[in-house]
Design an enzyme around this catalytic site. Structure first.
Site, PDB file in Angstrom:
ATOM      1  N   ASN A   1      -6.082  -5.305  -5.600  1.00  0.00           N
ATOM      2  CA  ASN A   1      -7.240  -4.651  -4.977  1.00  0.00           C
ATOM      3  C   ASN A   1      -7.102  -3.129  -4.906  1.00  0.00           C
ATOM      4  O   ASN A   1      -8.099  -2.414  -4.851  1.00  0.00           O
ATOM      5  CB  ASN A   1      -7.404  -5.265  -3.559  1.00  0.00           C
ATOM      6  CG  ASN A   1      -8.246  -4.419  -2.641  1.00  0.00           C
ATOM      7  OD1 ASN A   1      -9.468  -4.447  -2.713  1.00  0.00           O
ATOM      8  ND2 ASN A   1      -7.603  -3.631  -1.779  1.00  0.00           N
TER       9      ASN A   1
ATOM     10  N   ASP B   1       4.072   1.997  -4.248  1.00  0.00           N
ATOM     11  CA  ASP B   1       3.108   2.626  -5.153  1.00  0.00           C
ATOM     12  C   ASP B   1       2.977   1.714  -6.362  1.00  0.00           C
ATOM     13  O   ASP B   1       3.912   1.585  -7.156  1.00  0.00           O
ATOM     14  CB  ASP B   1       3.624   4.015  -5.562  1.00  0.00           C
ATOM     15  CG  ASP B   1       2.673   4.710  -6.527  1.00  0.00           C
ATOM     16  OD1 ASP B   1       1.695   4.072  -6.979  1.00  0.00           O
ATOM     17  OD2 ASP B   1       2.913   5.897  -6.828  1.00  0.00           O
ATOM     18  N   ILE B   2       1.821   1.094  -6.513  1.00  0.00           N
ATOM     19  CA  ILE B   2       1.695   0.097  -7.591  1.00  0.00           C
ATOM     20  C   ILE B   2       1.663   0.747  -8.977  1.00  0.00           C
ATOM     21  O   ILE B   2       1.721   0.044  -9.985  1.00  0.00           O
ATOM     22  CB  ILE B   2       0.480  -0.842  -7.390  1.00  0.00           C
ATOM     23  CG1 ILE B   2      -0.834  -0.063  -7.411  1.00  0.00           C
ATOM     24  CG2 ILE B   2       0.634  -1.671  -6.144  1.00  0.00           C
ATOM     25  CD1 ILE B   2      -1.994  -0.910  -7.853  1.00  0.00           C
TER      26      ILE B   2
ATOM     27  N   LYS C   1     -11.877   0.108 -14.680  1.00  0.00           N
ATOM     28  CA  LYS C   1     -12.431  -1.156 -14.178  1.00  0.00           C
ATOM     29  C   LYS C   1     -12.911  -2.050 -15.332  1.00  0.00           C
ATOM     30  O   LYS C   1     -12.840  -3.278 -15.235  1.00  0.00           O
ATOM     31  CB  LYS C   1     -13.560  -0.884 -13.180  1.00  0.00           C
ATOM     32  CG  LYS C   1     -13.072  -0.268 -11.861  1.00  0.00           C
ATOM     33  CD  LYS C   1     -12.142  -1.209 -11.118  1.00  0.00           C
ATOM     34  CE  LYS C   1     -11.779  -0.711  -9.729  1.00  0.00           C
ATOM     35  NZ  LYS C   1     -10.885  -1.629  -9.009  1.00  0.00           N
TER      36      LYS C   1
ATOM     37  N   TYR D   1     -12.768   6.060 -13.544  1.00  0.00           N
ATOM     38  CA  TYR D   1     -12.846   4.870 -12.700  1.00  0.00           C
ATOM     39  C   TYR D   1     -13.417   3.693 -13.493  1.00  0.00           C
ATOM     40  O   TYR D   1     -12.845   2.605 -13.534  1.00  0.00           O
ATOM     41  CB  TYR D   1     -13.713   5.179 -11.484  1.00  0.00           C
ATOM     42  CG  TYR D   1     -13.911   4.026 -10.531  1.00  0.00           C
ATOM     43  CD1 TYR D   1     -12.847   3.558  -9.749  1.00  0.00           C
ATOM     44  CD2 TYR D   1     -15.150   3.401 -10.392  1.00  0.00           C
ATOM     45  CE1 TYR D   1     -13.028   2.505  -8.865  1.00  0.00           C
ATOM     46  CE2 TYR D   1     -15.333   2.358  -9.505  1.00  0.00           C
ATOM     47  CZ  TYR D   1     -14.267   1.908  -8.742  1.00  0.00           C
ATOM     48  OH  TYR D   1     -14.445   0.861  -7.861  1.00  0.00           O
TER      49      TYR D   1
ATOM     50  N   ASP E   1       0.865  -1.196   0.000  1.00  0.00           N
ATOM     51  CA  ASP E   1       0.000   0.000   0.000  1.00  0.00           C
ATOM     52  C   ASP E   1       0.896   1.239   0.000  1.00  0.00           C
ATOM     53  O   ASP E   1       2.085   1.150   0.325  1.00  0.00           O
ATOM     54  CB  ASP E   1      -0.908  -0.001   1.248  1.00  0.00           C
ATOM     55  CG  ASP E   1      -2.231   0.723   1.014  1.00  0.00           C
ATOM     56  OD1 ASP E   1      -3.287   0.083   0.994  1.00  0.00           O
ATOM     57  OD2 ASP E   1      -2.196   1.970   0.821  1.00  0.00           O
TER      58      ASP E   1
HETATM   59  N1  LIG Z   1     -16.010  -0.058  -1.515  1.00  0.00           N
HETATM   60  C1  LIG Z   1     -16.807  -0.278  -2.542  1.00  0.00           C
HETATM   61  O1  LIG Z   1     -17.988   0.018  -2.526  1.00  0.00           O
HETATM   62  C2  LIG Z   1     -16.286  -0.907  -3.787  1.00  0.00           C
HETATM   63  C3  LIG Z   1     -17.203  -1.320  -4.767  1.00  0.00           C
HETATM   64  C4  LIG Z   1     -16.708  -1.895  -5.922  1.00  0.00           C
HETATM   65  C5  LIG Z   1     -15.362  -2.087  -6.082  1.00  0.00           C
HETATM   66  N2  LIG Z   1     -14.499  -1.669  -5.098  1.00  0.00           N
HETATM   67  C6  LIG Z   1     -13.083  -1.892  -5.306  1.00  0.00           C
HETATM   68  O2  LIG Z   1     -12.546  -2.535  -4.169  1.00  0.00           O
HETATM   69  C7  LIG Z   1     -11.180  -2.151  -4.008  1.00  0.00           C
HETATM   70  C8  LIG Z   1     -10.907  -1.687  -2.587  1.00  0.00           C
HETATM   71  O3  LIG Z   1     -11.804  -0.669  -2.239  1.00  0.00           O
HETATM   72  P1  LIG Z   1     -11.955  -0.126  -0.750  1.00  0.00           P
HETATM   73  O4  LIG Z   1     -13.372   0.263  -0.602  1.00  0.00           O
HETATM   74  O5  LIG Z   1     -11.353  -1.083   0.229  1.00  0.00           O
HETATM   75  O6  LIG Z   1     -11.076   1.200  -0.847  1.00  0.00           O
HETATM   76  P2  LIG Z   1     -10.042   1.854   0.184  1.00  0.00           P
HETATM   77  O7  LIG Z   1      -9.877   3.264  -0.285  1.00  0.00           O
HETATM   78  O8  LIG Z   1     -10.451   1.585   1.593  1.00  0.00           O
HETATM   79  O9  LIG Z   1      -8.705   1.043  -0.114  1.00  0.00           O
HETATM   80  C9  LIG Z   1      -7.912   1.247  -1.252  1.00  0.00           C
HETATM   81  C10 LIG Z   1      -6.467   1.125  -0.813  1.00  0.00           C
HETATM   82  O10 LIG Z   1      -5.630   1.237  -1.967  1.00  0.00           O
HETATM   83  C11 LIG Z   1      -4.501   1.995  -1.575  1.00  0.00           C
HETATM   84  N3  LIG Z   1      -3.876   2.593  -2.766  1.00  0.00           N
HETATM   85  C12 LIG Z   1      -4.360   3.600  -3.523  1.00  0.00           C
HETATM   86  N4  LIG Z   1      -3.477   3.904  -4.496  1.00  0.00           N
HETATM   87  C13 LIG Z   1      -2.427   3.052  -4.345  1.00  0.00           C
HETATM   88  C14 LIG Z   1      -1.206   2.888  -5.042  1.00  0.00           C
HETATM   89  N5  LIG Z   1      -0.876   3.654  -6.076  1.00  0.00           N
HETATM   90  N6  LIG Z   1      -0.354   1.911  -4.633  1.00  0.00           N
HETATM   91  C15 LIG Z   1      -0.664   1.139  -3.561  1.00  0.00           C
HETATM   92  N7  LIG Z   1      -1.811   1.266  -2.863  1.00  0.00           N
HETATM   93  C16 LIG Z   1      -2.681   2.218  -3.241  1.00  0.00           C
HETATM   94  C17 LIG Z   1      -5.048   3.051  -0.634  1.00  0.00           C
HETATM   95  O11 LIG Z   1      -4.021   3.642   0.151  1.00  0.00           O
HETATM   96  C18 LIG Z   1      -6.038   2.231   0.166  1.00  0.00           C
HETATM   97  O12 LIG Z   1      -5.442   1.670   1.323  1.00  0.00           O
HETATM   98  C19 LIG Z   1     -10.908  -1.112  -5.084  1.00  0.00           C
HETATM   99  O13 LIG Z   1     -10.340  -1.770  -6.205  1.00  0.00           O
HETATM  100  C20 LIG Z   1     -12.279  -0.607  -5.456  1.00  0.00           C
HETATM  101  O14 LIG Z   1     -12.338  -0.117  -6.766  1.00  0.00           O
HETATM  102  C21 LIG Z   1     -14.920  -1.089  -3.954  1.00  0.00           C
END
Ligand SMILES: NC(=O)c1ccc[n+]([C@@H]2O[C@H](COP(=O)([O-])OP(=O)(O)OC[C@H]3O[C@@H](n4cnc5c(N)ncnc54)[C@H](O)[C@@H]3O)[C@@H](O)[C@H]2O)c1
Length: 254
Positions: free
Chosen positions: A90, A63-64, A157, A153, A36
């Protein structure tokens, strides 16, 4: 093999869903590596999962969107463990802007994190998988790839779906599966964003009404699907998109 326990890597492992996925794998006996950019979030997540499960949990600030950093992180995992049994791509960012307000830099960043990131992780893991022939990739997509939504976004996706199908073909030859999970809304900081309480209540109401099952997704709904696709139970499943939406993938955009 240098290591007796399966090794699972979860990007965005300090986030709501990433931490829940990592925790489940740890509960199942895996060694966990969380990647992360949020170093404080990583520290607290690593401490909590280690305390609760007793499994080794490693947090690495990566940073991915930086392919060199990704290659170094995966190379270190290879040196340390010599295996990568589960990779969950993720981490994501959500640039929520209407067409007129899309900022080029944020568009590019969305693609670099959400789409190039998963590719870079898989590319970096190729030497491991070529040697071991064991691995499951699960890419976290989103229900919105079908319905539409914020363009940057959603385009990223939808790209994740194309990437998943393409990598299923390439990685299949090595014995590696590659699938996607496309969740609907889960209440996390990611979905809360900058919305006021009233805006958020309306948002939740709209999303709840999309599902014939009449509720939002929970983190456990998503984790259960990821756990399945990342396990031997899904050994003959690859190139699939598993919607974890309570049927909301059948609905029009909210
Ligand atoms: N929460 C929802 O409703 C939802 C719905 C559909 C899909 N998703 C998908 O689920 C996944 C996780 O979502 P979440 O709700 O846990 O979000 P979140 O914001 O809680 O977690 C995302 C994490 O990714 C990290 N991150 C961001 N950019 C980064 C980078 N460049 N390198 C490394 N880490 C990085 C952030 O620091 C964070 O910890 C995402 O792919 C999101 O698109 C979420």
């Amino acid at each position: 093999m240098k290591h007796n326990h399966p090794v699972a890597v979860v990007t965005g492992g300090a986030g709501a869903l990433g931490a829940a996925i990592g925790r489940r794998f740890a509960e199942n006996g895996d060694t966990i590596v969380l990647l992360d950019i949020d170093s404080e979030g990583l520290d607290s997540t690593v401490a909590a999962i280690t305390a609760d499960t007793g499994r080794p949990v490693i947090g690495r600030v990566v940073d991915i969107a930086d392919p060199t950093a990704v290659a170094a992180a995966v190379g270190a995992i290879d040196d340390e463990f010599g295996r990568l049994d589960r990779l969950v791509n993720n981490a994501a960012v959500n640039h929520r802007a209407a067409l007129s307000d899309i900022e080029d830099e944020l568009w590019d960043r969305s693609m670099a994190v959400n789409l190039r990131g998963p590719m870079a992780l898989c590319r970096a893991a190729l030497p491991i998988w070529t040697r071991t022939g064991v691995g499951h990739v699960v890419n976290i997509g989103s229900r919105t790839w079908q319905s539409g939504g914020p363009s940057a976004y959603v385009a990223s996706k939808a790209g994740v779906v194309g990437l998943t199908r393409s990598l299923a073909l390439e990685l299949g030859r090595l014995g590696i599966t590659c699938n996607a999970v496309a969740p609907s809304m889960v209440v996390t900081p990611f979905t809360r964003g900058e919305r006021t309480d009233t805006e958020f209540d309306r948002f939740v109401e709209r999303h709840t009404s999309l599902s014939p099952l009449g509720r939002l997704a929970t983190a456990d709904d998503v984790v259960d699907a990821v756990e399945f696709l990342a396990s031997a139970k899904a050994r003959f499943v690859t190139g699939e998109v598993l919607h974890v939406c309570g049927g909301a993938q059948l609905a029009a955009a909210p």
